[in-house]
Design a protein around this motif. Structure first.
Motif, short mmCIF file in Angstrom:
data_model
loop_
_atom_site.label_atom_id
_atom_site.label_comp_id
_atom_site.label_asym_id
_atom_site.label_seq_id
_atom_site.Cartn_x
_atom_site.Cartn_y
_atom_site.Cartn_z
N GLY A 13 -36.47 -8.12 100.05
CA GLY A 13 -35.31 -8.72 99.41
C GLY A 13 -34.01 -8.55 100.19
O GLY A 13 -32.99 -9.07 99.77
N GLN A 14 -34.04 -7.85 101.31
CA GLN A 14 -32.83 -7.65 102.10
C GLN A 14 -32.78 -8.63 103.27
O GLN A 14 -33.81 -9.05 103.79
CB GLN A 14 -32.79 -6.24 102.70
CG GLN A 14 -32.38 -5.17 101.74
CD GLN A 14 -32.19 -3.84 102.48
OE1 GLN A 14 -32.99 -3.47 103.33
NE2 GLN A 14 -31.14 -3.14 102.15
N VAL A 15 -31.56 -8.96 103.66
CA VAL A 15 -31.32 -9.65 104.92
C VAL A 15 -30.51 -8.67 105.78
O VAL A 15 -30.04 -7.64 105.29
CB VAL A 15 -30.57 -10.99 104.72
CG1 VAL A 15 -31.44 -11.98 103.97
CG2 VAL A 15 -29.24 -10.79 104.02
N ASP A 18 -27.23 -7.18 104.55
CA ASP A 18 -27.30 -6.21 103.44
C ASP A 18 -27.34 -4.77 103.92
O ASP A 18 -27.16 -3.84 103.13
CB ASP A 18 -28.52 -6.49 102.57
CG ASP A 18 -28.44 -7.81 101.85
OD1 ASP A 18 -27.32 -8.29 101.58
OD2 ASP A 18 -29.50 -8.38 101.54
N THR A 67 -29.90 -17.03 108.13
CA THR A 67 -30.95 -16.01 108.12
C THR A 67 -30.37 -14.61 108.01
O THR A 67 -30.85 -13.78 107.25
CB THR A 67 -31.81 -16.12 109.40
OG1 THR A 67 -32.29 -17.45 109.50
CG2 THR A 67 -32.98 -15.18 109.35
N GLY A 70 -28.14 -14.39 104.49
CA GLY A 70 -28.77 -14.76 103.24
C GLY A 70 -28.21 -16.09 102.76
O GLY A 70 -27.20 -16.59 103.26
N GLY A 117 -31.95 -18.72 104.63
CA GLY A 117 -31.46 -17.50 103.99
C GLY A 117 -32.38 -17.04 102.87
O GLY A 117 -32.67 -15.85 102.73
N ALA A 118 -32.88 -18.00 102.08
CA ALA A 118 -33.82 -17.66 101.01
C ALA A 118 -35.14 -17.16 101.60
O ALA A 118 -35.73 -16.19 101.09
CB ALA A 118 -34.05 -18.88 100.11
N ARG A 121 -34.82 -13.57 102.79
CA ARG A 121 -34.91 -12.60 101.68
C ARG A 121 -36.37 -12.29 101.34
O ARG A 121 -36.67 -11.27 100.74
CB ARG A 121 -34.19 -13.13 100.44
CG ARG A 121 -32.72 -13.09 100.57
CD ARG A 121 -32.06 -12.43 99.36
NE ARG A 121 -30.63 -12.41 99.57
CZ ARG A 121 -29.96 -11.36 100.04
NH1 ARG A 121 -30.59 -10.25 100.33
NH2 ARG A 121 -28.67 -11.42 100.20
N ARG A 122 -37.25 -13.19 101.72
CA ARG A 122 -38.68 -12.99 101.48
C ARG A 122 -39.39 -12.45 102.74
O ARG A 122 -40.60 -12.48 102.83
CB ARG A 122 -39.32 -14.30 101.03
CG ARG A 122 -38.87 -14.72 99.65
CD ARG A 122 -39.32 -16.14 99.33
NE ARG A 122 -38.94 -16.55 97.99
CZ ARG A 122 -37.73 -16.99 97.63
NH1 ARG A 122 -36.77 -17.05 98.52
NH2 ARG A 122 -37.49 -17.36 96.40
#
Length: 193
Positions: A13-15, A18, A67, A70, A117-118, A121-122
């Motif tokens: 869940g982090q980019v 973060d 990327t 996020g 970005g999404a 996060r994955r």
């Protein structure tokens, strides 16, 4: 940077952004920095014979911004970039501003930054293969908006717009994906040490 953020940088869940200490100041700085990076990269512009669209570093920067920051911050950065350019800041490709025949690519970059970005996060930025997939999807989104806009703005046929606004850029996009494949996963690996 807190020791917790560095000790477990690959937390789901982090980019990359973060990993910096959270604050509104951080988010504003990242958004403005992402917009500025995209504007600077747009100045790397090489004309393409037969096309009103140059090869630039802009798309690569936009995808890295999405990327690394996020979806939310990436979209904000690219929206700031687009709005400032519309307002007269000369930081579109080759020092241009305002609406041009290539403005659709900028709109596509906003959407692409949300998608990559999404995906980041994955965890799509943590392996070479997944990074390549995310970058290629981002590029496809940029073209899905940019090429039809180019056709509309110039009056080109669909095939002429594809020939002028897509085909000459495919090799460069492959190179950009390869660069991202090395850069993003390597950054995560270095941070894990």
């Amino acid at each position: 940077m807190s020791s917790t953020a560095v000790a477990n940088p690959a937390r789901p869940g982090q980019v990359l952004a973060d990993l910096l200490p959270a604050s509104r100041v951080r988010d504003v700085a990242l958004v403005l920095g992402g917009a500025a990076l995209t504007g600077l990269a747009a100045q790397i512009a090489v004309p393409v014979p037969g096309s009103p669209v140059p090869v630039t570093g802009q798309t690569f920067a936009a995808l890295l911004v999405g990327t690394s920051l996020g979806a939310r911050r990436g979209v904000s950065a690219l929206a700031v970039y687009a709005l400032a350019g519309l307002a007269g800041v000369p930081w579109f490709a080759g020092g241009a501003s305002g609406i041009s025949v290539s403005f659709g690519y900028i709109l596509g970059m906003i959407l692409a930054s949300a998608a990559v970005g999404a995906l980041a996060r994955r965890g799509a930025d943590r392996s070479m293969l997944r990074t390549a997939g995310a970058m290629l999807l981002g590029e496809a989104i940029i073209y899905a908006v940019g090429v039809p806009y180019l056709a509309y703005a110039t009056g080109m046929s669909a095939s002429a717009a594809l020939a002028a606004g897509l085909t000459p850029f495919l090799i460069g996009d492959a190179v950009k994906a390869i660069l991202a494949m090395g850069l993003l996963p390597t950054t995560w690996k270095l941070l894990q040490r």
